[in-house]
Enzyme design. Structure first.
Site, short mmCIF file in Angstrom:
data_model
loop_
_atom_site.label_atom_id
_atom_site.label_comp_id
_atom_site.label_asym_id
_atom_site.label_seq_id
_atom_site.Cartn_x
_atom_site.Cartn_y
_atom_site.Cartn_z
N TYR A 227 0.83 -1.20 0.00
CA TYR A 227 0.00 0.00 0.00
C TYR A 227 0.86 1.25 0.00
CZ TYR A 227 1.30 0.71 4.88
OH TYR A 227 2.02 0.92 6.03
N PHE A 238 2.17 9.71 3.37
CA PHE A 238 2.53 9.60 4.79
C PHE A 238 3.08 8.22 5.14
CE2 PHE A 238 -2.07 8.83 4.48
CZ PHE A 238 -2.17 7.57 5.04
N ASP A 239 2.89 7.25 4.25
CA ASP A 239 3.43 5.91 4.55
C ASP A 239 3.31 5.03 3.31
OD1 ASP A 239 4.55 3.87 6.02
OD2 ASP A 239 2.65 3.19 6.85
N ILE A 258 -7.92 0.31 10.47
CA ILE A 258 -9.00 1.29 10.49
C ILE A 258 -10.22 0.74 9.75
CG2 ILE A 258 -7.56 3.33 10.77
CD1 ILE A 258 -7.57 3.67 7.74
N TYR A 284 -8.85 8.07 10.73
CA TYR A 284 -8.35 8.45 12.05
C TYR A 284 -9.18 9.54 12.70
CZ TYR A 284 -4.52 5.59 10.49
OH TYR A 284 -3.79 4.53 10.03
N PHE A 301 -5.60 5.46 -0.40
CA PHE A 301 -4.61 4.40 -0.40
C PHE A 301 -4.63 3.69 -1.75
CE2 PHE A 301 -5.05 4.86 4.13
CZ PHE A 301 -3.80 4.58 4.61
#
Length: 309
Positions: A227, A238-239, A258, A284, A301
């Site tokens: 991902y 962010f990741d 999540i 979040y 994502f």
């Protein structure tokens, strides 16, 4: 840096903070006690990646009466039969969940349904509508070396199946753990006030590359995925598991990730690559995360389902 995606939100399925006992999903009820206990860590879940979107997935129009499929927010106080308060939203944000989606214990869903915004109601729940009866088969003895090094009596642990277990006692090289929910076997009383009610936000799944079209994940399956997560508003990454060169593994449908991931990934087939567009309510929320996801941020994502099981 690897971005923690596990869920440590509030109550639901203990979805949020693990110290919160609120009426979470039935998944938090008595665990299948025939399963072998395999404690992974004393840390609460880890939220998984999500996707972004450029607009809200719910109508600006709000409803007045709570019905299945609506996103509701409630203030509540939960008490045991002796009057002891075991949880409350007092001093915190109202509890938000989708009515009828199995995110809460059955009695909570039943009790909220039909309430009007602003209404306060008293709910009484027997164990079958709360966290189930306490099953003695859920109390098991395990080798101490299978638990975290610093574990002590009273700690809450997560099992390899995504469930929770409490350490009851430690004697020598053995520990006794209870796989039942801590409120199993107890009748509960709630005072609840319906704060708001609106159409529930939705995850959008956009297929980039089809999968096999026949092999889909089921609740509890162990999945392996790549991902990349970005913020919907700015496109900032962010990741990414690709940056680490290591797929992300988790069990779907048990609160390890999540809500947007649990709801979106389960619609993908093996080998599929897709974009998940996830509203903040299923990501979040107003808490944000890790200093890199702002409060109220919608997420995007790009994901690929590599393996099931």
């Amino acid at each position: 840096m690897r971005f923690a995606i596990q869920v440590s939100s509030r109550v639901c399925r203990r979805i949020y903070s693990h110290t919160r006992a609120v009426p979470c999903a039935a998944a938090m009820r008595t665990t299948d006690c025939n399963r072998r206990v395999s404690i992974l860590s004393a840390a609460v879940g880890t939220i998984a990646p999500s996707a972004f979107l450029s607009q809200r997935f719910c109508s600006a129009e709000t409803a007045r009466v709570a019905a299945d499929g609506f996103r509701v927010k409630v203030d509540y106080v939960g008490k045991l039969e002796d009057g002891t308060v075991f949880d409350s939203s007092e001093g915190r944000q109202p509890l938000a969940f989708t009515l009828g989606a199995g995110q809460m214990i059955p009695g909570f869903d039943k009790g909220i349904k039909g309430m009007q915004v602003g209404e306060t109601k008293q709910l009484h729940m027997e164990p079958e509508d709360a966290y189930g009866e306490h099953d003695p088969r859920g109390v098991q003895e395990v080798p101490l070396d299978r638990l975290p090094d610093d574990v002590k009596a009273g700690d809450a642990l997560r099992t390899s199946h995504g469930g929770k277990a409490r350490v009851i006692k430690i004697e020598g090289d053995k520990a006794t753990v209870d796989l039942n929910h801590e409120l199993a076997g107890k009748a509960l009383n709630f005072s609840v006030t319906l704060v708001s009610c609106e159409p529930a936000p939705q995850v959008v799944v956009e297929t980039l590359k089809p999968g096999d079209g026949k092999t889909f994940p089921k609740k509890g399956d162990q999945l392996s995925m790549h991902y990349t997560g970005t913020l919907a508003a700015t496109g900032a990454k962010f990741d990414s598991s690709l940056d680490r060169g290591e797929p992300f593994s988790f069990r779907i449908g048990v609160g390890q990730v999540i809500q947007g991931w649990d709801q979106g990934v389960i619609k993908m087939s093996l080998g599929e690559k897709a974009i998940l567009r996830i509203p903040s309510e299923l990501g979040y929320g107003e808490r944000g995360a890790g200093g890199v996801i702002p409060p109220g941020a919608d997420l995007v994502f790009e994901v690929e389902l590599l393996k099931i099981g």
